[in-house]
Enzyme design. Structure first.
Site, PDB file in Angstrom:
ATOM      1  N   ASP B  10       9.916   2.585  22.171  1.00 31.85           N
ATOM      2  CA  ASP B  10      10.586   1.366  22.613  1.00 31.85           C
ATOM      3  C   ASP B  10      10.836   0.550  21.352  1.00 31.85           C
ATOM      4  O   ASP B  10       9.939  -0.122  20.844  1.00 31.85           O
ATOM      5  CB  ASP B  10       9.684   0.606  23.598  1.00 31.85           C
ATOM      6  N   GLU B  70      14.772   3.958  24.325  1.00 32.56           N
ATOM      7  CA  GLU B  70      15.429   3.160  25.346  1.00 32.56           C
ATOM      8  C   GLU B  70      16.782   2.767  24.788  1.00 32.56           C
ATOM      9  O   GLU B  70      16.890   2.266  23.668  1.00 32.56           O
ATOM     10  CB  GLU B  70      14.577   1.916  25.645  1.00 32.56           C
ATOM     11  N   ASP B 142       4.643  -3.118  25.186  1.00 32.57           N
ATOM     12  CA  ASP B 142       5.590  -2.285  24.434  1.00 32.57           C
ATOM     13  C   ASP B 142       5.176  -0.817  24.495  1.00 32.57           C
ATOM     14  O   ASP B 142       6.020   0.083  24.599  1.00 32.57           O
ATOM     15  CB  ASP B 142       5.681  -2.744  22.971  1.00 32.57           C
TER      16      ASP B 142
END
Lengths: 168, 168
Positions: B10, B70, B142
């Site tokens: 991420d 992502e 996260d």
């Protein structure tokens, strides 16, 4: 005489200009320049790896003291900014991993430093770069921009330390 | 049984979540997860070098077969897009230099894959990730997002090859 080598980079995903100049007092010469050309068929990640590798190889070959990139302050839109950002990320990481400080100047400052005109056209930049470095031929556009960025940074060395731009 | 390792990331400049999961048939387990935390005082180039190094170290330690990020399709503005783009550039170059293919899913697809709801909140994602992987504690936000990305990609393996997303 204090002699330094400056790596100039005009960052983009498909065609980054790169340039290595040596500055000794008021003398400047180009040691190498060209571009990192990535084929349209190469995926983004492949382009970024190629950029990283080429920058790393230039650092190994010429041992520059400082690097310069053109600041990307005015990307047209979010998508363009993201793609250009990725290329910048590959460049900055490659330099930082070799502890090479990177300086950044706006396109306007670079044109101003080389031609005296902040709004100069690409051809004018290439012509002036050719004259300033005594090149036999006009360099390719992206290479010329990279040489111009390096020249702009070389000029900054005459500026008192406190007033100079800080590394990125 | 075909066993693969997936590196989930991420991406962000100051706090990237990272996760390594192993998938064997319908079984999934977390091998490692956490975040790459860069202090606010560290310059951008230093952050990018740290991201590159950490990703590279994870690849060396766990030998993942595939990586997932992502997708950043909706950055708020040009400046944010540029900064996020830089972090993505460092990640993609680090993976590509190790010939690790990187897949990308939208935040919505990742949430959907993990919670069944595309608009799920961060806490819901973290809770579901914890359940799916049988973790003793709820992972940091996260890290949870990185685990979720890896889980989303693991689910894709059930999809016929031709319909799967392509590497970036």
């Amino acid at each position: 005489m204090n002699r330094i080598r400056i790596l100039g980079i005009d960052t983009s995903l498909r065609s980054s200009g790169v340039a290595m100049i040596e500055v000794s007092g008021r003398l400047m010469r180009a040691l190498a320049y060209g571009r990192i050309h990535n084929k349209p068929s190469l995926p983004h990640s492949g382009c970024l790896a190629a950029i990283h590798q080429e920058i790393d190889a230039l650092i190994t070959e010429f041992g520059p003291d400082e690097a310069v990139i053109e600041g990307a302050f005015f990307a047209k839109n979010v998508k363009t900014a993201m793609i250009l950002g990725q290329a910048r990320g590959a460049v900055l990481a490659a330099c930082a991993l070799r502890t090479l400080p990177v300086y950044e100047y706006s396109p306007r400052s670079i044109k101003q430093a080389v031609t005296g005109v902040g709004a100069a056209r690409k051809e004018q930049v290439a012509k002036m770069v050719m004259q300033l470095l005594g090149l036999a031929e006009e360099p390719q556009e992206d290479a010329a921009d990279a040489l111009a960025a390096a020249i702009c940074h070389a000029h900054q060395r005459g500026v008192p330390e406190a007033l100079r731009s800080k590394p990125v």
